[in-house]
Every structure is written in structure tokens, then in C-alpha cells.
Design a protein around this motif. Sequence first.
Motif, PDB file in Angstrom:
ATOM      1  N   MET A   8       0.808  -1.189   0.000  1.00 26.26           N
ATOM      2  CA  MET A   8       0.000   0.000   0.000  1.00 26.26           C
ATOM      3  C   MET A   8       0.863   1.270   0.000  1.00 26.26           C
ATOM      4  O   MET A   8       0.704   2.118  -0.856  1.00 26.26           O
ATOM      5  CB  MET A   8      -0.923  -0.017   1.221  1.00 26.26           C
ATOM      6  N   TRP A   9       1.798   1.396   0.960  1.00 26.69           N
ATOM      7  CA  TRP A   9       2.653   2.584   1.013  1.00 26.69           C
ATOM      8  C   TRP A   9       3.556   2.680  -0.200  1.00 26.69           C
ATOM      9  O   TRP A   9       3.770   3.771  -0.733  1.00 26.69           O
ATOM     10  CB  TRP A   9       3.474   2.610   2.300  1.00 26.69           C
ATOM     11  N   LYS A  10       4.104   1.536  -0.637  1.00 32.47           N
ATOM     12  CA  LYS A  10       4.973   1.579  -1.819  1.00 32.47           C
ATOM     13  C   LYS A  10       4.187   2.022  -3.038  1.00 32.47           C
ATOM     14  O   LYS A  10       4.669   2.821  -3.838  1.00 32.47           O
ATOM     15  CB  LYS A  10       5.636   0.227  -2.076  1.00 32.47           C
ATOM     16  N   ASP A  11       2.967   1.526  -3.175  1.00 34.90           N
ATOM     17  CA  ASP A  11       2.135   1.909  -4.315  1.00 34.90           C
ATOM     18  C   ASP A  11       1.831   3.404  -4.298  1.00 34.90           C
ATOM     19  O   ASP A  11       1.862   4.068  -5.336  1.00 34.90           O
ATOM     20  CB  ASP A  11       0.838   1.104  -4.330  1.00 34.90           C
ATOM     21  N   ALA A  12       1.541   3.932  -3.114  1.00 43.89           N
ATOM     22  CA  ALA A  12       1.298   5.371  -2.992  1.00 43.89           C
ATOM     23  C   ALA A  12       2.559   6.142  -3.378  1.00 43.89           C
ATOM     24  O   ALA A  12       2.488   7.162  -4.083  1.00 43.89           O
ATOM     25  CB  ALA A  12       0.866   5.720  -1.576  1.00 43.89           C
ATOM     26  N   GLU A  28       9.624  14.039  -2.965  1.00 44.16           N
ATOM     27  CA  GLU A  28       9.657  14.098  -1.500  1.00 44.16           C
ATOM     28  C   GLU A  28       8.503  13.305  -0.901  1.00 44.16           C
ATOM     29  O   GLU A  28       8.692  12.569   0.073  1.00 44.16           O
ATOM     30  CB  GLU A  28       9.626  15.550  -1.020  1.00 44.16           C
ATOM     31  N   ASN A  29       7.312  13.449  -1.466  1.00 46.55           N
ATOM     32  CA  ASN A  29       6.168  12.679  -0.978  1.00 46.55           C
ATOM     33  C   ASN A  29       6.375  11.192  -1.231  1.00 46.55           C
ATOM     34  O   ASN A  29       5.993  10.361  -0.402  1.00 46.55           O
ATOM     35  CB  ASN A  29       4.871  13.160  -1.632  1.00 46.55           C
ATOM     36  N   ALA A  30       6.967  10.860  -2.371  1.00 44.22           N
ATOM     37  CA  ALA A  30       7.251   9.458  -2.670  1.00 44.22           C
ATOM     38  C   ALA A  30       8.177   8.872  -1.612  1.00 44.22           C
ATOM     39  O   ALA A  30       7.937   7.775  -1.093  1.00 44.22           O
ATOM     40  CB  ALA A  30       7.872   9.328  -4.060  1.00 44.22           C
ATOM     41  N   ILE A  31       9.221   9.601  -1.262  1.00 46.29           N
ATOM     42  CA  ILE A  31      10.187   9.135  -0.264  1.00 46.29           C
ATOM     43  C   ILE A  31       9.504   8.916   1.083  1.00 46.29           C
ATOM     44  O   ILE A  31       9.770   7.927   1.767  1.00 46.29           O
ATOM     45  CB  ILE A  31      11.368  10.115  -0.160  1.00 46.29           C
ATOM     46  N   LYS A  32       8.602   9.818   1.454  1.00 48.39           N
ATOM     47  CA  LYS A  32       7.878   9.653   2.714  1.00 48.39           C
ATOM     48  C   LYS A  32       7.063   8.363   2.713  1.00 48.39           C
ATOM     49  O   LYS A  32       7.018   7.645   3.720  1.00 48.39           O
ATOM     50  CB  LYS A  32       6.966  10.852   2.961  1.00 48.39           C
ATOM     51  N   CYS A  33       6.440   8.057   1.589  1.00 50.94           N
ATOM     52  CA  CYS A  33       5.651   6.820   1.493  1.00 50.94           C
ATOM     53  C   CYS A  33       6.556   5.590   1.551  1.00 50.94           C
ATOM     54  O   CYS A  33       6.237   4.611   2.242  1.00 50.94           O
ATOM     55  CB  CYS A  33       4.822   6.814   0.212  1.00 50.94           C
ATOM     56  N   TYR A  34       7.677   5.637   0.835  1.00 55.47           N
ATOM     57  CA  TYR A  34       8.601   4.503   0.878  1.00 55.47           C
ATOM     58  C   TYR A  34       9.137   4.312   2.290  1.00 55.47           C
ATOM     59  O   TYR A  34       9.302   3.178   2.753  1.00 55.47           O
ATOM     60  CB  TYR A  34       9.754   4.693  -0.114  1.00 55.47           C
ATOM     61  N   ALA A  35       9.384   5.410   2.993  1.00 55.74           N
ATOM     62  CA  ALA A  35       9.859   5.316   4.380  1.00 55.74           C
ATOM     63  C   ALA A  35       8.802   4.652   5.260  1.00 55.74           C
ATOM     64  O   ALA A  35       9.142   3.851   6.141  1.00 55.74           O
ATOM     65  CB  ALA A  35      10.216   6.701   4.908  1.00 55.74           C
ATOM     66  N   LEU A  78       7.391  -0.552   8.220  1.00 53.04           N
ATOM     67  CA  LEU A  78       6.630  -1.785   8.421  1.00 53.04           C
ATOM     68  C   LEU A  78       7.455  -3.025   8.089  1.00 53.04           C
ATOM     69  O   LEU A  78       7.282  -4.077   8.700  1.00 53.04           O
ATOM     70  CB  LEU A  78       5.365  -1.767   7.563  1.00 53.04           C
ATOM     71  N   ASP A  79       8.333  -2.894   7.086  1.00 56.01           N
ATOM     72  CA  ASP A  79       9.182  -4.011   6.660  1.00 56.01           C
ATOM     73  C   ASP A  79      10.534  -3.459   6.227  1.00 56.01           C
ATOM     74  O   ASP A  79      10.704  -3.058   5.075  1.00 56.01           O
ATOM     75  CB  ASP A  79       8.532  -4.785   5.513  1.00 56.01           C
TER      76      ASP A  79
END
Length: 69
Positions: free
Chosen positions: A1-5, A16-23, A28-29
Motif C-alpha cells: 500500500m505505502w509503496k504503491d502510494a 519528496e512525498n514518494a520518499i515519505k511513502c517509501y519510508a 513496516l518491513d
Amino acid sequence: MWKDAGNDYFKRGEYENAIKCYAQALSLDPEYLEAWNNMGLALMKMGKTEEAKMVNRTIVGLKEKKGLR
């Protein structure tokens, strides 16, 4: 879910928003290789090469740990 976002933000150039989602995905993993890889790509797009290199070293270490190449 976060990676997809994160991928959605990445496609729109919102690194920057992408990096926050990947973080978030990595919180979680911490061994989520695709999230690490995508974070590194986003950092490169932002010109943050040193941070991207650190991410790459993390990826290499995780791949070795998992017996991947």
C-alpha cells in the motif's frame, strides 16, 4: 500500500512525498527491497546522490543477507 502510494507520487514527480511513502513502507518491513530501490531512485531524481548511495549499500547488504544477487 505505502509503496504503491509512493509510486504514484514518483510518477507525478513528487519525489519528496514518494520518499515519505517509501519510508512508511520500510517502517513496516525494513527488508522491503522494492521500497528501498524506489527510494533510491527518488533520491537520485532529487539530486541527493550521497543519500542514494547509502540506500544502494543497504540494498546490497539485504540482497547478500537473503542470498540474492
